[in-house]
Enzyme design. Structure first.
Site, PDB file in Angstrom:
ATOM      1  N   LYS A 213       0.821  -1.219   0.000  1.00  0.00           N
ATOM      2  CA  LYS A 213       0.000   0.000   0.000  1.00  0.00           C
ATOM      3  C   LYS A 213       0.848   1.260   0.000  1.00  0.00           C
ATOM      4  CE  LYS A 213      -4.370  -1.884   1.160  1.00  0.00           C
ATOM      5  NZ  LYS A 213      -5.347  -2.263   2.150  1.00  0.00           N
ATOM      6  N   ARG A 253      -3.809 -10.284   4.299  1.00  0.00           N
ATOM      7  CA  ARG A 253      -4.153 -10.297   2.875  1.00  0.00           C
ATOM      8  C   ARG A 253      -2.932  -9.817   2.097  1.00  0.00           C
ATOM      9  NH1 ARG A 253      -6.099  -6.781  -0.838  1.00  0.00           N
ATOM     10  NH2 ARG A 253      -7.707  -7.489  -2.272  1.00  0.00           N
TER      11      ARG A 253
END
Ligand code: PMM
Length: 273
Positions: A213, A253
């Site tokens: 991210k 995840r």
């Protein structure tokens, strides 16, 4: 402490921030899912809508056409499959195709009918912290109350849990997720990663999705401020995977399942002494 489950990401989208366009045909997505299983994924998270900041939404029919055939094919090969969707119709057809987990990044806020669909099934429901769609979510990243972002996310997730219970989803089918990057600035993500204990006290399993991210791109930026590109954030992601495993989260995840599995095996060997 049991190792967290590894949820391998299969984005069947043209525009996801980390891997958009790489697996956007059924064949490519199924092949990628098989690779992730071979690498050690416990569950595959199949998504047909990009949630990167600024993304626009696909039509329901397009989302269905992207995810359902991939789910059918991978379930037929024995995979455990999750569907990454905010839409009731997609969740319903995904469950019919064999998905056993509904990963709703909106926690039921985008399409409240999804909760009835999940309640009527046996699927597990991931309720992520969310404040709004990707086209404007970064405007909603303010957490000025007492306790800052951790207190706000805990409080907002508690309110969602009340709604999930009222819809008939039992606690043992609920997983909570702090929603890294969704209406969060980099400093909010770091506070949440370091402040998982108050969320864990709620008594639900936790899933966390730090993989690749943008807060990692910011952390690893060049001296001139250019963020580290998305395909060069893996070591930072793996470090967080290990730290999250040490916090006892239920699942992580990730995009790089092989690296994550190696990191968890190394941690497990270390902890065994
Ligand atoms: N992040 C993304 C998509 N789905 N689901 C959950 N539960 N948690 C997350 O943090 C999350 C998610 C965005 O990442 P991607 O574009 O790489 O899929």
């Amino acid at each position: 402490m049991p190792a967290p489950l590894l949820m391998g990401v299969v984005n069947v989208t043209p525009d996801s921030f980390s891997d958009g366009g790489r697996w956007d045909t059924t064949e490519a997505a199924v092949r990628h899912g098989r690779d992730l299983l071979r690498d050690g994924a416990d569950i595959l998270d199949i998504g047909g809508e990009s949630t990167r900041p600024g993304a626009t939404r696909p039509l329901v029919a397009d989302e269905l056409g992207r995810v359902v055939p991939v789910i059918e094919a991978l379930v037929a090969e024995g995979a455990s499959v999750s569907v990454d969707t905010m839409r009731a119709e997609v969740a319903e057809q995904a469950i019919a195709a064999g998905a056993t987990l509904v990963n709703d990044v909106s926690g039921g806020l985008a399409d409240p009918r999804i909760l009835g669909v999940v309640a009527a099934s046996e699927a597990t429901y991931v309720c992520m912290h969310w404040r709004g769609h990707s086209d404007h979510m970064q405007e909603l990243a303010s957490y000025d109350g007492p306790g800052g972002v951790v207190a706000a996310v805990r409080e907002e997730l508690c309110r969602r849990v009340d709604v999930l219970r009222a819809a008939g989803i039992p606690d043992d089918r609920i997983v909570l997720d702090p929603g890294l990057g969704f209406a969060k600035k980099a400093r909010h993500n770091w506070s949440l990663l370091r402040g998982l204990a108050p969320l864990q006290e709620l008594g639900f399993r936790l899933l966390v999705g730090p993989s690749r991210k943008s807060f990692l791109g910011t952390l690893l930026a060049d001296p001139d401020g250019t963020p580290r590109p998305v395909d060069r954030r893996e070591a930072a992601t793996l470090t967080l995977t290990v730290l999250l495993a040490q916090q006892g989260v239920w699942g992580v995840r990730v995009h790089d399942v092989l690296g994550s599995r190696d990191a968890l095996r190394t941690l497990e060997r270390w902890e065994r002494g």
